[in-house]
Structure formats: structure tokens, C-alpha cells
Design a protein around this motif. Structure first.
Motif, PDB file in Angstrom:
ATOM      1  N   LEU A   4     -22.552  23.451   2.418  1.00 32.06           N
ATOM      2  CA  LEU A   4     -23.830  22.811   2.114  1.00 32.06           C
ATOM      3  C   LEU A   4     -24.971  23.748   2.517  1.00 32.06           C
ATOM      4  N   GLN A   5     -26.110  23.593   1.856  1.00 31.95           N
ATOM      5  CA  GLN A   5     -27.279  24.412   2.161  1.00 31.95           C
ATOM      6  C   GLN A   5     -27.891  23.979   3.490  1.00 31.95           C
ATOM      7  N   SER A   6     -28.602  24.903   4.120  1.00 34.17           N
ATOM      8  CA  SER A   6     -29.174  24.611   5.441  1.00 34.17           C
ATOM      9  C   SER A   6     -30.237  23.512   5.369  1.00 34.17           C
ATOM     10  N   ALA A   7     -30.991  23.431   4.287  1.00 36.78           N
ATOM     11  CA  ALA A   7     -31.985  22.365   4.142  1.00 36.78           C
ATOM     12  C   ALA A   7     -31.304  20.999   4.092  1.00 36.78           C
ATOM     13  N   THR A   8     -30.196  20.914   3.411  1.00 38.22           N
ATOM     14  CA  THR A   8     -29.437  19.661   3.338  1.00 38.22           C
ATOM     15  C   THR A   8     -28.878  19.304   4.707  1.00 38.22           C
ATOM     16  N   LEU A   9     -28.368  20.295   5.417  1.00 40.81           N
ATOM     17  CA  LEU A   9     -27.832  20.044   6.764  1.00 40.81           C
ATOM     18  C   LEU A   9     -28.921  19.536   7.700  1.00 40.81           C
ATOM     19  N   ASN A  10     -30.129  20.069   7.592  1.00 36.47           N
ATOM     20  CA  ASN A  10     -31.240  19.604   8.432  1.00 36.47           C
ATOM     21  C   ASN A  10     -31.594  18.155   8.124  1.00 36.47           C
ATOM     22  N   LYS A  11     -31.590  17.790   6.841  1.00 40.76           N
ATOM     23  CA  LYS A  11     -31.864  16.393   6.473  1.00 40.76           C
ATOM     24  C   LYS A  11     -30.779  15.474   7.018  1.00 40.76           C
ATOM     25  N   LEU A  12     -29.523  15.914   6.935  1.00 38.51           N
ATOM     26  CA  LEU A  12     -28.418  15.098   7.435  1.00 38.51           C
ATOM     27  C   LEU A  12     -28.496  14.930   8.947  1.00 38.51           C
ATOM     28  N   ARG A  13     -28.871  15.980   9.647  1.00 36.96           N
ATOM     29  CA  ARG A  13     -28.945  15.904  11.106  1.00 36.96           C
ATOM     30  C   ARG A  13     -30.083  15.010  11.587  1.00 36.96           C
ATOM     31  N   SER A  14     -31.055  14.738  10.722  1.00 35.39           N
ATOM     32  CA  SER A  14     -32.141  13.839  11.107  1.00 35.39           C
ATOM     33  C   SER A  14     -31.717  12.370  11.018  1.00 35.39           C
ATOM     34  N   LEU A  15     -30.590  12.107  10.375  1.00 34.79           N
ATOM     35  CA  LEU A  15     -30.069  10.742  10.263  1.00 34.79           C
ATOM     36  C   LEU A  15     -29.170  10.421  11.459  1.00 34.79           C
ATOM     37  N   PRO A  16     -28.979   9.147  11.775  1.00 29.74           N
ATOM     38  CA  PRO A  16     -28.091   8.776  12.889  1.00 29.74           C
ATOM     39  C   PRO A  16     -26.610   8.821  12.492  1.00 29.74           C
ATOM     40  N   ILE A  17     -26.164  10.007  12.115  1.00 27.44           N
ATOM     41  CA  ILE A  17     -24.781  10.213  11.687  1.00 27.44           C
ATOM     42  C   ILE A  17     -24.239  11.443  12.397  1.00 27.44           C
ATOM     43  N   LYS A  18     -22.935  11.654  12.255  1.00 21.96           N
ATOM     44  CA  LYS A  18     -22.310  12.869  12.775  1.00 21.96           C
ATOM     45  C   LYS A  18     -22.098  13.826  11.611  1.00 21.96           C
ATOM     46  N   VAL A  19     -22.465  15.081  11.835  1.00 19.92           N
ATOM     47  CA  VAL A  19     -22.274  16.107  10.821  1.00 19.92           C
ATOM     48  C   VAL A  19     -21.302  17.132  11.383  1.00 19.92           C
ATOM     49  N   ILE A  20     -20.205  17.327  10.663  1.00 18.51           N
ATOM     50  CA  ILE A  20     -19.213  18.314  11.079  1.00 18.51           C
ATOM     51  C   ILE A  20     -19.170  19.391  10.003  1.00 18.51           C
ATOM     52  N   GLU A  21     -19.539  20.594  10.391  1.00 18.86           N
ATOM     53  CA  GLU A  21     -19.483  21.720   9.455  1.00 18.86           C
ATOM     54  C   GLU A  21     -18.104  22.350   9.513  1.00 18.86           C
ATOM     55  N   VAL A  22     -17.556  22.623   8.358  1.00 23.23           N
ATOM     56  CA  VAL A  22     -16.254  23.288   8.274  1.00 23.23           C
ATOM     57  C   VAL A  22     -16.390  24.509   7.376  1.00 23.23           C
ATOM     58  N   PHE A  23     -15.602  25.521   7.691  1.00 21.43           N
ATOM     59  CA  PHE A  23     -15.602  26.761   6.924  1.00 21.43           C
ATOM     60  C   PHE A  23     -14.160  27.150   6.647  1.00 21.43           C
ATOM     61  N   PHE A  24     -13.831  27.294   5.384  1.00 18.51           N
ATOM     62  CA  PHE A  24     -12.486  27.693   4.990  1.00 18.51           C
ATOM     63  C   PHE A  24     -12.587  28.773   3.929  1.00 18.51           C
ATOM     64  N   GLU A  25     -11.569  29.618   3.884  1.00 24.06           N
ATOM     65  CA  GLU A  25     -11.500  30.613   2.821  1.00 24.06           C
ATOM     66  C   GLU A  25     -11.289  29.919   1.482  1.00 24.06           C
ATOM     67  N   THR A  26     -10.354  29.000   1.465  1.00 25.63           N
ATOM     68  CA  THR A  26     -10.103  28.167   0.295  1.00 25.63           C
ATOM     69  C   THR A  26     -10.272  26.719   0.739  1.00 25.63           C
ATOM     70  N   SER A  27     -11.327  26.097   0.275  1.00 29.71           N
ATOM     71  CA  SER A  27     -11.651  24.747   0.730  1.00 29.71           C
ATOM     72  C   SER A  27     -10.858  23.701  -0.033  1.00 29.71           C
ATOM     73  N   THR A  28     -10.330  22.740   0.721  1.00 25.41           N
ATOM     74  CA  THR A  28      -9.702  21.557   0.121  1.00 25.41           C
ATOM     75  C   THR A  28     -10.149  20.334   0.912  1.00 25.41           C
ATOM     76  N   LYS A  29     -10.050  19.196   0.288  1.00 27.99           N
ATOM     77  CA  LYS A  29     -10.446  17.954   0.945  1.00 27.99           C
ATOM     78  C   LYS A  29      -9.532  17.646   2.121  1.00 27.99           C
ATOM     79  N   VAL A  30      -8.254  17.940   1.981  1.00 30.54           N
ATOM     80  CA  VAL A  30      -7.288  17.668   3.052  1.00 30.54           C
ATOM     81  C   VAL A  30      -7.594  18.515   4.281  1.00 30.54           C
ATOM     82  N   LYS A  31      -7.891  19.791   4.082  1.00 31.85           N
ATOM     83  CA  LYS A  31      -8.248  20.657   5.216  1.00 31.85           C
ATOM     84  C   LYS A  31      -9.500  20.145   5.916  1.00 31.85           C
TER      85      LYS A  31
END
Length: 131
Positions: free
Chosen positions: A82-109
């Protein structure tokens, strides 16, 4: 011809009378069922998001609008690419944001990584799709 008309009329009259009987009967039994002392579970609402910057903020906001005690559920956005602007908007909400980084992204990972980070503090995990 008259016999067919009587048979059709009888069939339709029976259908109407049947529906009318139960419709009127439903008006008289209005006892409210009172549910007391049901155990309330703690939920983790997991929303994996891969490059869905245009919808994820509104999805997170809508996920917070539950008819359930807010201390018994957490909305967890799994942010993958996700873009950094989107991450900043998400972090302003009362939610948990978990950033993940994968070489090949899948939903299961992404889900496995998020569940390993949030721990065992939840009774139920609910997975929503971002779109």
C-alpha cells in the motif's frame, strides 16, 4: 371448461387463504424473545489488502460500524504494497495496521503473518475481502 375453471379457482383460493391465515396469525404472537447472559466473544476482523489503496480506507471505516461492543472486536488491516499516504490514513483510524512484505505476495502468507503478530487474544477470526 367449467370444471377446469372451478379447479383453478379452488387452487388459487386455497393458496390465498393459506397465506392469509399465517399472515393474520403472525400478528398475534409478538412476544419479544429476551436473550440474557450470552457469552460475548472477542473477534479479530482481518482484512488483507494488496495494492487496494482506492478502497481500503472506506472498507476499514465500514468495518468499524458494527453493532457489537467495540472493546470486543479489532479491525486488522493487513497492508501489502500500500502507498504511504494510504497507510497514514489507516493509522489515523482506531484499527490495527500490519504491514507485510513478500517477494511473491499471497493472501495466505499475509493472513499467516498477521495471525502470528496478533497472537491468541481472540476467540474468533473473521476474514473480510477488501473489495
Amino acid at each position: 371448461m367449467f370444471v377446469i375453471e372451478v379447479i383453478l379457482f379452488s387452487y388459487f383460493a386455497f393458496c390465498v387463504a393459506y397465506a392469509l391465515f399465517f399472515s393474520i396469525g403472525g400478528l398475534f404472537n409478538n412476544k419479544a424473545i429476551k436473550i440474557q447472559n450470552l457469552p460475548q466473544n472477542k473477534f479479530a476482523v482481518l482484512i488483507p489488502s494488496y495494492k487496494e489503496d482506492n478502497v481500503i480506507v472506506s472498507v476499514a471505516e465500514n468495518a468499524l460500524k458494527q453493532n457489537y461492543p467495540s472493546h470486543l472486536f479489532d479491525v486488522v488491516i493487513i497492508a501489502d504494497s500500500l502507498q504511504s499516504a494510504t497507510l497514514n490514513k489507516l493509522r489515523s483510524l482506531p484499527i490495527k495496521v500490519i504491514e507485510v512484505f513478500f517477494e511473491t505476495s499471497t493472501k495466505v502468507k499475509a493472513l499467516n503473518e498477521a495471525m502470528s503478530q496478533i497472537g491468541d487474544n481472540y476467540d474468533i477470526g473473521l476474514i473480510l475481502d477488501a473489495d
